[in-house]
Design an enzyme around this catalytic site. Sequence first.
Site: not given
Length: 446
Positions: A184, A320, A331, A358, A363, A432
């Site tokens: 991502c 994010h 975050e 998002k 996403h 990830f």
Amino acid sequence: MSRRVVVTGLGCITPLGTTLKQSWSNLLASKSGVVPITSLPNYKSDYEQFANSVPPTVVVGKIPELQEQVGLVTDQDARRVSDFTKLAILASHEALSHADLLEKRSGDEVSIDQSKANLYRFGCVIGTGIASIQDFYSTSVSFHNDRKRVNPVFVPKILTNMAAGNVSIKFNLKGVSHCASTACATGNNSIGDAFNFIRLGMADVCLAGASESCIHPLSLAGFIRTKSITVDDGVSRPFDAKRSGFVLGEGAGMLVLESLENAERRGADILAEIVGYGLSSDAFHITSPCSDGNGAMRAIQMALDMGKVNTEQIGYVNAHATSTVLGDRAESIAIKSALLPGPRSGLDGNLLFVSSNKGAIGHLLGAAGAVESIFTIMSLKDEIMPHTLNLENISGAKGDNYEKDFSGITFIKDKPIVNPNLEYALCNSFGFGGVNTSLLFKKWVK
């Protein structure tokens, strides 16, 4: 050699629209591109049989039906390329058109105006996260039933660099060809790599971004098994007390980056400048972020150091924030640690504003950072910061501590905020494997 790098063109396809204008205006208007999987035309044939693994309560960020430009994606392209490559071609065309780099030719042919850019120094840096899970799945099923039934272009369709390869062929880009694939964080990594190629003198112009099209029962089942996707009420709620997982989306975002010299030579309309790029590894877990946000904090700090910018100069962070309990909290902690060494207050533009796109688009995995970087640039250009759709109560999920994890940040939750004082903005993307990226953009003032 270290040259200044500017943005001169943008193109995107998102669940909010098939053009930049549609996507941006719908984002600001609180529209949502999220739909239930039961509304998909192929639900009964492709999804219903997997209801035990992908319950009908699941929702996705689905792009609207494409009205393709005549000749841009040919019949041959349609047979030979996967959906993520097709989206990349269409978004690239919009970005190149926006940058005024295409020649005006009769018929369906498209080409770069060589008086404005040297094709041998025109790079193409496009990434993807999963590539084509549809082709993996369908080919595996047909191969199991008949060992001779393998499409001769199966391998070219699934390679992650095929978006970059096909876009380069389509527009005759002969410079740097590169593909980032960092889950991502892919979109931000692609833009950051292109930024560095131009800074270091390896290219004068780069088409940079990412594309993702992996809405499929197999990908949804996989994310559900990792407990990443929300299956409760199908709502993406970044930073909210009820956040329970992300919503899988699809789309593409492309940027045209140029050296300042090249842009000025051809009289380009400059949209923003990229001044910093940070990246790091959590070195902690393959899917969960480090709880103290240390890796993300270091990526933000690297971007600030590269741009020689003080924390007080950052007015907005496009987060994010995917709507997961652990990720959003980590975050927020990272943003506080990196950007709030002391309190900010007052109405003088010195507040730190944060929001996530998002809630409206889901996403987009590999394409997330590319699309969100585009929205960050539009925030600087139009002097307006989008809000986070579905954010009602900041913090409150299991394990949250508002004072420790979220206080001090001004989360934009009800409507967009006009901010003519906005000069610098960050866009974060994490992936990830513990990948952390942060891009620092500066408002362009003529």
